[in-house]
Design a protein around this motif. Structure first.
Motif, PDB file in Angstrom:
ATOM      1  N   MET A 150     -33.524  -5.729   0.496  1.00 38.13           N
ATOM      2  CA  MET A 150     -32.467  -4.735   0.693  1.00 38.13           C
ATOM      3  C   MET A 150     -32.779  -3.458  -0.089  1.00 38.13           C
ATOM      4  N   LEU A 151     -32.410  -2.331   0.478  1.00 34.35           N
ATOM      5  CA  LEU A 151     -32.550  -1.033  -0.186  1.00 34.35           C
ATOM      6  C   LEU A 151     -31.201  -0.680  -0.798  1.00 34.35           C
ATOM      7  N   ILE A 152     -30.946  -1.245  -1.971  1.00 39.18           N
ATOM      8  CA  ILE A 152     -29.635  -1.130  -2.610  1.00 39.18           C
ATOM      9  C   ILE A 152     -29.819  -0.727  -4.066  1.00 39.18           C
ATOM     10  N   PRO A 153     -28.775  -0.245  -4.742  1.00 40.86           N
ATOM     11  CA  PRO A 153     -28.902   0.184  -6.136  1.00 40.86           C
ATOM     12  C   PRO A 153     -29.306  -0.955  -7.067  1.00 40.86           C
ATOM     13  N   ALA A 154     -29.961  -0.588  -8.166  1.00 41.34           N
ATOM     14  CA  ALA A 154     -30.452  -1.576  -9.125  1.00 41.34           C
ATOM     15  C   ALA A 154     -29.333  -2.437  -9.688  1.00 41.34           C
ATOM     16  N   GLU A 155     -28.147  -1.861  -9.854  1.00 36.63           N
ATOM     17  CA  GLU A 155     -27.074  -2.611 -10.501  1.00 36.63           C
ATOM     18  C   GLU A 155     -26.530  -3.747  -9.635  1.00 36.63           C
ATOM     19  N   VAL A 156     -26.849  -3.767  -8.346  1.00 37.66           N
ATOM     20  CA  VAL A 156     -26.431  -4.891  -7.507  1.00 37.66           C
ATOM     21  C   VAL A 156     -27.628  -5.658  -6.943  1.00 37.66           C
ATOM     22  N   ASP A 157     -28.845  -5.268  -7.301  1.00 36.93           N
ATOM     23  CA  ASP A 157     -30.044  -5.898  -6.747  1.00 36.93           C
ATOM     24  C   ASP A 157     -30.206  -7.329  -7.232  1.00 36.93           C
ATOM     25  N   GLY A 158     -29.658  -7.632  -8.399  1.00 35.80           N
ATOM     26  CA  GLY A 158     -29.647  -9.020  -8.844  1.00 35.80           C
ATOM     27  C   GLY A 158     -30.795  -9.423  -9.739  1.00 35.80           C
ATOM     28  N   THR A 159     -31.311  -8.512 -10.568  1.00 32.84           N
ATOM     29  CA  THR A 159     -32.343  -8.877 -11.532  1.00 32.84           C
ATOM     30  C   THR A 159     -31.961  -8.342 -12.908  1.00 32.84           C
ATOM     31  N   GLU A 160     -32.144  -9.166 -13.913  1.00 28.65           N
ATOM     32  CA  GLU A 160     -31.809  -8.773 -15.272  1.00 28.65           C
ATOM     33  C   GLU A 160     -32.700  -7.633 -15.740  1.00 28.65           C
ATOM     34  N   GLU A 161     -33.960  -7.616 -15.293  1.00 33.18           N
ATOM     35  CA  GLU A 161     -34.898  -6.578 -15.710  1.00 33.18           C
ATOM     36  C   GLU A 161     -34.440  -5.188 -15.278  1.00 33.18           C
ATOM     37  N   GLU A 162     -33.776  -5.105 -14.121  1.00 34.55           N
ATOM     38  CA  GLU A 162     -33.300  -3.821 -13.611  1.00 34.55           C
ATOM     39  C   GLU A 162     -31.922  -3.439 -14.161  1.00 34.55           C
ATOM     40  N   GLY A 163     -31.324  -4.339 -14.919  1.00 33.64           N
ATOM     41  CA  GLY A 163     -30.010  -4.058 -15.482  1.00 33.64           C
ATOM     42  C   GLY A 163     -28.846  -4.586 -14.677  1.00 33.64           C
ATOM     43  N   SER A 164     -29.118  -5.414 -13.661  1.00 33.25           N
ATOM     44  CA  SER A 164     -28.014  -6.011 -12.908  1.00 33.25           C
ATOM     45  C   SER A 164     -27.245  -6.968 -13.814  1.00 33.25           C
ATOM     46  N   PRO A 165     -25.926  -6.975 -13.752  1.00 29.33           N
ATOM     47  CA  PRO A 165     -25.158  -7.891 -14.597  1.00 29.33           C
ATOM     48  C   PRO A 165     -25.290  -9.329 -14.118  1.00 29.33           C
ATOM     49  N   VAL A 166     -25.330 -10.258 -15.065  1.00 29.34           N
ATOM     50  CA  VAL A 166     -25.376 -11.671 -14.704  1.00 29.34           C
ATOM     51  C   VAL A 166     -23.979 -12.137 -14.310  1.00 29.34           C
ATOM     52  N   VAL A 167     -23.945 -13.255 -13.593  1.00 30.37           N
ATOM     53  CA  VAL A 167     -22.690 -13.941 -13.322  1.00 30.37           C
ATOM     54  C   VAL A 167     -22.555 -15.011 -14.403  1.00 30.37           C
ATOM     55  N   PRO A 168     -21.578 -14.884 -15.293  1.00 27.54           N
ATOM     56  CA  PRO A 168     -21.535 -15.767 -16.463  1.00 27.54           C
ATOM     57  C   PRO A 168     -21.238 -17.211 -16.083  1.00 27.54           C
ATOM     58  N   PRO A 169     -21.592 -18.151 -16.971  1.00 23.67           N
ATOM     59  CA  PRO A 169     -21.254 -19.562 -16.715  1.00 23.67           C
ATOM     60  C   PRO A 169     -19.761 -19.724 -16.490  1.00 23.67           C
ATOM     61  N   HIS A 170     -19.413 -20.455 -15.446  1.00 29.71           N
ATOM     62  CA  HIS A 170     -18.010 -20.723 -15.096  1.00 29.71           C
ATOM     63  C   HIS A 170     -17.212 -19.419 -14.952  1.00 29.71           C
ATOM     64  N   GLY A 171     -17.923 -18.396 -14.484  1.00 37.75           N
ATOM     65  CA  GLY A 171     -17.282 -17.108 -14.254  1.00 37.75           C
ATOM     66  C   GLY A 171     -17.532 -16.632 -12.841  1.00 37.75           C
ATOM     67  N   ARG A 172     -17.113 -15.411 -12.562  1.00 36.65           N
ATOM     68  CA  ARG A 172     -17.295 -14.838 -11.233  1.00 36.65           C
ATOM     69  C   ARG A 172     -17.494 -13.340 -11.363  1.00 36.65           C
ATOM     70  N   ARG A 173     -18.096 -12.769 -10.335  1.00 35.64           N
ATOM     71  CA  ARG A 173     -18.307 -11.328 -10.320  1.00 35.64           C
ATOM     72  C   ARG A 173     -18.326 -10.870  -8.863  1.00 35.64           C
ATOM     73  N   ARG A 174     -17.730  -9.705  -8.612  1.00 37.44           N
ATOM     74  CA  ARG A 174     -17.742  -9.136  -7.260  1.00 37.44           C
ATOM     75  C   ARG A 174     -18.760  -8.018  -7.188  1.00 37.44           C
ATOM     76  N   PHE A 175     -19.557  -8.038  -6.121  1.00 36.92           N
ATOM     77  CA  PHE A 175     -20.573  -7.022  -5.896  1.00 36.92           C
ATOM     78  C   PHE A 175     -20.249  -6.268  -4.609  1.00 36.92           C
ATOM     79  N   GLN A 176     -20.473  -4.963  -4.630  1.00 36.84           N
ATOM     80  CA  GLN A 176     -20.318  -4.121  -3.448  1.00 36.84           C
ATOM     81  C   GLN A 176     -21.704  -3.608  -3.063  1.00 36.84           C
ATOM     82  N   LEU A 177     -22.095  -3.804  -1.803  1.00 34.77           N
ATOM     83  CA  LEU A 177     -23.397  -3.316  -1.362  1.00 34.77           C
ATOM     84  C   LEU A 177     -23.324  -2.872   0.085  1.00 34.77           C
ATOM     85  N   THR A 178     -24.248  -2.007   0.451  1.00 30.76           N
ATOM     86  CA  THR A 178     -24.373  -1.541   1.832  1.00 30.76           C
ATOM     87  C   THR A 178     -25.649  -2.119   2.417  1.00 30.76           C
TER      88      THR A 178
END
Length: 475
Positions: A97-125
């Motif tokens: 996908m050609l999407i911003p680094a913050e939603v690309d899903g890698t820690e190296e790029e600075g994407s946030p992790v989904v914490p243990p027993h937690g949740r996170r919402r991502f917006q992407l095009t």
């Protein structure tokens, strides 16, 4: 030591009702409620019944492995809720996908992790159109129950509104190995890049003993081993569209459909300039290939690995024509080297590159204790501000593989155009993952059109974990 370089199908039947009874896993329209995400992925323990006598436990999405096929519309923003029911942080990468680094899903790029027993919402095009996929991008290191070794993978199909051709069935088939283990012995029967010109083979080889590699003896297509589950049921005269994915964390793979040719129409989700009908196809880890098959040879055939041991250990599925009920047959396809360039054109319509980046890949046997380490230009990750790109500049990336492995190299958030493999020129082939041959060379061109950080790495999990990655930074 050398690396050996359904069935829960996300199928969509477009022909007569009753042609196939395959479960449909694709999610369709966005949720009606504005408070509800368009898609939800729940990361949790799952069991996978490869056959009645072999049930394994892993981590998957939405109660299965592979996860659901997610169908999205190119350019239409979507929201994805990721719920992590495990005890460790997780990352979901949207491969291709050609999407911003913050939603690309890698820690190296600075994407946030989904914490243990937690949740996170991502917006992407979603985009570009075609076959993409999603998978865990967590580091595994020496834990073979994390990252890409788990069942956290699934297809994304981004619909661009263009029909790729008339067909009667559409199938999503992921090649998979399971139950990985460390080994000091790796045969390379399934990697056909050894017969290349070896342009990058060093004059003096490092003869130190290699470290432990990761192997497997358990395989499947989607979640069923060959001989288990239902066959793919087809009719004579149909046209079959198959989206293949090599979802392995360990190996490159060659596969064939006995008694048939497969016409390659797209690679990594992108239409190829020159489609070709072949007896077999080769996929590096992380690669996708779309093929069209003319069903004109009635019988019961095996679709699977061309390597006998791998196929008989599960990497295959029966293809059964209507009215045919005998034992599935296998015929070895003619041996032919895999050649990306046959799908390209002689000249490119893209701008000429403005700058060239040279990369030399090396392996240091036992450079990381009992494991090998991997270097790019003499250094492991991180490469602090070594690869700084100028926005909108066209780059040529020359990858020189001075190791005895064929490496599926992936650049996040970009598409590149293949321009050379081992000295053989081509143009027009757009990909996000390219296998750089054993002691060989691959050259690609790309435009730095995605601001921020983009991860570049080998798609074999162990190689990436032990240094085989770098960050590109586009200013």
């Amino acid at each position: 030591m050398k690396r050996r370089d359904l069935l829960k199908l996300g199928g969509l039947a477009l022909a007569q009702a009753g042609t196939t009874r395959l479960p449909l896993f694709s999610q369709t329209s966005p949720a009606a409620s504005p408070d509800k995400a368009d898609y939800t992925l729940r990361i949790a323990p799952v069991t996978v019944e490869l056959d009645r006598s072999h049930i394994l436990s892993t981590i998957g999405y939405n109660g299965s492995a592979p996860g659901p096929v997610l169908r999205m519309r190119e350019g239409k923003p979507v929201s994805v809720d990721v719920i992590n029911d495990t005890d460790t942080p997780e990352l979901v990468h949207w491969h291709g996908m050609l999407i911003p680094a913050e939603v690309d899903g890698t820690e190296e790029e600075g994407s946030p992790v989904v914490p243990p027993h937690g949740r996170r919402r991502f917006q992407l095009t979603p985009g570009p159109a075609g076959s993409r996929w999603y998978h865990s991008h967590a580091m595994a290191m020496d834990n073979l129950h994390k990252g890409a070794y788990t069942g956290q993978f699934g297809f994304v199909y981004v619909d661009g509104g263009n029909n790729p051709g008339q067909y009667d069935q559409e199938l999503f088939l992921a090649l998979r190995d399971w139950e990985p283990f460390f080994t000091s012995v790796m045969e390379d029967d399934d990697d056909d890049t050894h017969n290349g010109p070896l342009l990058e083979k060093p004059e003096t080889l490092n003869t130190n003993p290699d470290g432990l590699e990761v192997g497997s003896l358990t395989y499947s297509i989607n979640d069923k081993a060959l001989g288990s589950g239902e066959p793919l049921r087809v009719r004579q005269g149909q046209r079959l569209l198959i989206h293949f994915l090599n979802a392995s964390a360990i190996e490159n793979r060659r596969i064939a459909l006995a008694g048939h040719k497969m016409k390659v129409v797209a690679m990594d989700g992108n239409p190829v300039p020159t489609p070709k009908a072949l007896d077999s196809i080769f996929l590096g880890a992380g690669e996708r290939i779309d093929v069209v098959v003319e069903l004109n040879n009635p019988g019961v055939w095996i679709l699977g690995s061309t390597e006998k041991m791998i196929r008989e250990s599960g990497l295959g599925v029966a293809v059964e024509y209507t009215g045919q009920h005998h034992k599935p047959q296998w015929i070895d396809p003619p041996r032919a080297p895999w050649d990306y360039t046959i799908f390209g054109t002689a000249t490119s319509s893209s701008p000429a590159p403005q700058q060239t980046i040279e990369m030399i890949f090396e392996k240091i046997p036992r450079g990381y204790g009992k494991f090998n380490s991997w270097l790019i230009n003499g250094k492991p990750y991180p490469h602090e501000r070594e690869f700084v790109l100028q926005q909108a500049t066209r780059y040529r990336l020359v990858m020189r593989n001075r190791t005895d492995d064929a490496h599926p190299m992936h650049l996040h958030r970009h598409l590149w155009e293949l321009v050379e493999i081992n000295g053989k020129k081509t143009a027009g082939i757009m990909k996000d993952t390219v296998v750089v041959p054993y002691y060989g060379r691959a050259v690609v061109d790309f435009t730095a059109d995605q601001p921020g950080l983009s991860l570049f790495h080998c798609h074999i999990q162990q190689h990436m974990d032990y240094g085989f990655k770098a960050l590109f930074q586009s200013a």
